[in-house]
Enzyme design. Structure first.
Site, PDB file in Angstrom:
ATOM      1  N   ARG A  32       0.826  -1.212   0.000  1.00  0.00           N
ATOM      2  CA  ARG A  32       0.000   0.000   0.000  1.00  0.00           C
ATOM      3  C   ARG A  32       0.857   1.258   0.000  1.00  0.00           C
ATOM      4  O   ARG A  32       0.477   2.287  -0.566  1.00  0.00           O
ATOM      5  CB  ARG A  32      -0.926  -0.011   1.225  1.00  0.00           C
ATOM      6  CG  ARG A  32      -2.051   0.998   1.160  1.00  0.00           C
ATOM      7  CD  ARG A  32      -2.970   0.857   2.364  1.00  0.00           C
ATOM      8  NE  ARG A  32      -3.581  -0.451   2.452  1.00  0.00           N
ATOM      9  CZ  ARG A  32      -4.664  -0.824   1.779  1.00  0.00           C
ATOM     10  NH1 ARG A  32      -5.239   0.028   0.931  1.00  0.00           N
ATOM     11  NH2 ARG A  32      -5.174  -2.025   1.932  1.00  0.00           N
ATOM     12  N   LYS A 105      -2.267 -15.549  10.749  1.00  0.00           N
ATOM     13  CA  LYS A 105      -2.495 -16.404  11.911  1.00  0.00           C
ATOM     14  C   LYS A 105      -3.396 -15.680  12.900  1.00  0.00           C
ATOM     15  O   LYS A 105      -2.930 -15.049  13.840  1.00  0.00           O
ATOM     16  CB  LYS A 105      -1.162 -16.800  12.543  1.00  0.00           C
ATOM     17  CG  LYS A 105      -0.290 -17.630  11.591  1.00  0.00           C
ATOM     18  CD  LYS A 105       1.044 -18.015  12.179  1.00  0.00           C
ATOM     19  CE  LYS A 105       1.834 -18.897  11.216  1.00  0.00           C
ATOM     20  NZ  LYS A 105       3.166 -19.282  11.752  1.00  0.00           N
ATOM     21  N   LYS A 190      -1.445 -20.139  19.197  1.00  0.00           N
ATOM     22  CA  LYS A 190      -0.093 -20.045  19.778  1.00  0.00           C
ATOM     23  C   LYS A 190       0.286 -18.604  20.092  1.00  0.00           C
ATOM     24  O   LYS A 190       1.083 -18.358  21.007  1.00  0.00           O
ATOM     25  CB  LYS A 190       0.932 -20.699  18.838  1.00  0.00           C
ATOM     26  CG  LYS A 190       0.970 -20.135  17.416  1.00  0.00           C
ATOM     27  CD  LYS A 190       2.014 -19.071  17.227  1.00  0.00           C
ATOM     28  CE  LYS A 190       1.964 -18.507  15.819  1.00  0.00           C
ATOM     29  NZ  LYS A 190       2.990 -17.465  15.575  1.00  0.00           N
ATOM     30  N   THR A 247       7.308 -19.427  18.988  1.00  0.00           N
ATOM     31  CA  THR A 247       6.633 -18.171  19.311  1.00  0.00           C
ATOM     32  C   THR A 247       6.693 -17.855  20.798  1.00  0.00           C
ATOM     33  O   THR A 247       6.782 -16.689  21.196  1.00  0.00           O
ATOM     34  CB  THR A 247       5.167 -18.220  18.840  1.00  0.00           C
ATOM     35  OG1 THR A 247       5.131 -18.591  17.459  1.00  0.00           O
ATOM     36  CG2 THR A 247       4.482 -16.876  19.010  1.00  0.00           C
ATOM     37  N   GLU A 280      -0.401  -9.963  17.219  1.00  0.00           N
ATOM     38  CA  GLU A 280      -1.583 -10.625  16.673  1.00  0.00           C
ATOM     39  C   GLU A 280      -2.447 -11.243  17.763  1.00  0.00           C
ATOM     40  O   GLU A 280      -3.679 -11.208  17.704  1.00  0.00           O
ATOM     41  CB  GLU A 280      -1.159 -11.697  15.671  1.00  0.00           C
ATOM     42  CG  GLU A 280      -2.314 -12.364  14.945  1.00  0.00           C
ATOM     43  CD  GLU A 280      -3.134 -11.423  14.103  1.00  0.00           C
ATOM     44  OE1 GLU A 280      -4.309 -11.206  14.444  1.00  0.00           O
ATOM     45  OE2 GLU A 280      -2.599 -10.884  13.113  1.00  0.00           O
TER      46      GLU A 280
END
Length: 332
Positions: A32, A105, A190, A247, A280
């Site tokens: 973008r 995710k 996760k 993670t 996230e």
């Protein structure tokens, strides 16, 4: 020669573009922001992977139609909560015969839909063309060409194999599966468990505490996944425990780092102000919790993380809430 379009110029989208390019695929990225597109065309992405040169086979554009022209594979690597809006903007540019690969995710807020379900619904893509790539995929390490493995999931084994072949430079080993639900759910949950592990570390807890959270977090993921029809084997593989370990334990993990700051006493707003980004798991924990409630699945760690992130509960109070739960058989 295979041609791929990658929508999204963040760290993981850029690293996966490099995986494809190093595997012999011609890659056109869509972004973008013109400044980032210009950087990529100059051979790097300094905003997200500073100091790491990109393969020569990658170009970038701000034009969705130019990015997807002749593409055999289209990779979607935008933030999960923006996917539906993005598809409304440029979903019409998706080729009708290309494999559509999700690197995202998360679980959509409001609908509790997984990203593949959003792609099918908002993008008008039949499920047999939707592929999920998941596993221990810390973007910086992969961009540095450190050896890693991952899972390529699609209900159509032929499509999964085609994407795996395109994603196979010497440093990246893909395995295929038809368990899209298990691979996708593992990747979303996760992130929330990593927030909990980060909080534990921020509170000064040791490896026993963190290992306990990881293991019980895997149990929550497995229970929810099986309620949704996933294959239990997936949770013991790369997309499950592999991604969970990476993670939860790596300092490169945004979710772990975000949780670490929460454990040290910072508020969500303060962490965002310092890091200039939201992990996230912060965005998805409420939708994952709602998904679990909808299916009658008990997820105490996810519930406590959501209470800290969205209800203002203190991280130190979570420990007492979890440790004080009724005793039970581990298998239940």
């Amino acid at each position: 020669m295979t041609t791929a379009a990658v929508f999204g110029t963040g760290s993981w989208g850029t690293a996966y573009a490099a995986v494809l390019a190093d595997g012999g695929t011609t890659v056109r990225m869509w972004g973008r922001r013109q400044a980032v597109v210009d950087q990529i065309n100059a051979g790097s992405n300094e905003d997200y992977l500073p100091g790491i040169p990109l393969p020569a086979g990658i170009t970038a554009t701000t034009d969705p139609a130019e990015a997807t022209d002749g593409a055999d594979i289209v990779v979607l690597a935008v933030p999960s909560q923006t996917l539906r809006a993005n598809l409304a903007d440029w979903g019409g540019a998706l080729p009708g015969d290309a494999a559509i690969v999700s690197l995202m995710k998360g679980v959509e807020l409001g609908t509790t839909k997984r990203m593949s379900e959003v792609i099918a619904e908002a993008g008008g893509v039949e499920p047999g063309r939707i592929v999920v790539v998941s596993g221990p995929n810390l973007a910086k390490e992969i961009a540095l060409k450190q050896p890693a493995a991952s899972v390529v999931a699609c209900v159509d084994e032929t499509i999964a194999g085609r994407v795996a072949e395109a994603s196979n430079p010497p440093y990246f080993r893909p395995y295929t599966t038809t368990d899209v639900v298990g691979a996708e759910l593992s990747g979303a949950v996760k992130n929330v468990i990593a927030l909990a592990v980060g909080m534990a570390e921020g509170l000064g807890m040791g490896d026993n505490s963190k290992a306990s959270i990881i293991t019980r977090g895997l149990a929550e993921t497995s229970r929810l996944g099986m309620a949704l029809g996933a294959d239990p084997v997936t949770f013991s593989g790369l997309a499950g425990v592999g991604d969970l370990i990476a993670t939860c334990m790596s300092p490169l993990s945004r979710n772990r780092t975000f949780g670490l700051n929460l454990g040290r006493g910072m508020s969500v707003e303060e962490v965002v102000a310092v890091t200039k980004q939201t992990a996230e798991g912060v965005k998805s924990c409420e939708s994952i919790l709602q998904l679990a409630h909808d299916h009658g699945v008990e997820v105490p760690i996810i519930e406590q993380v959501a209470a800290v992130v969205h209800d203002g509960r203190r991280a130190e109070d979570v420990v007492g809430a979890l440790m004080g739960r009724a005793l039970k058989n581990e298998a239940h």
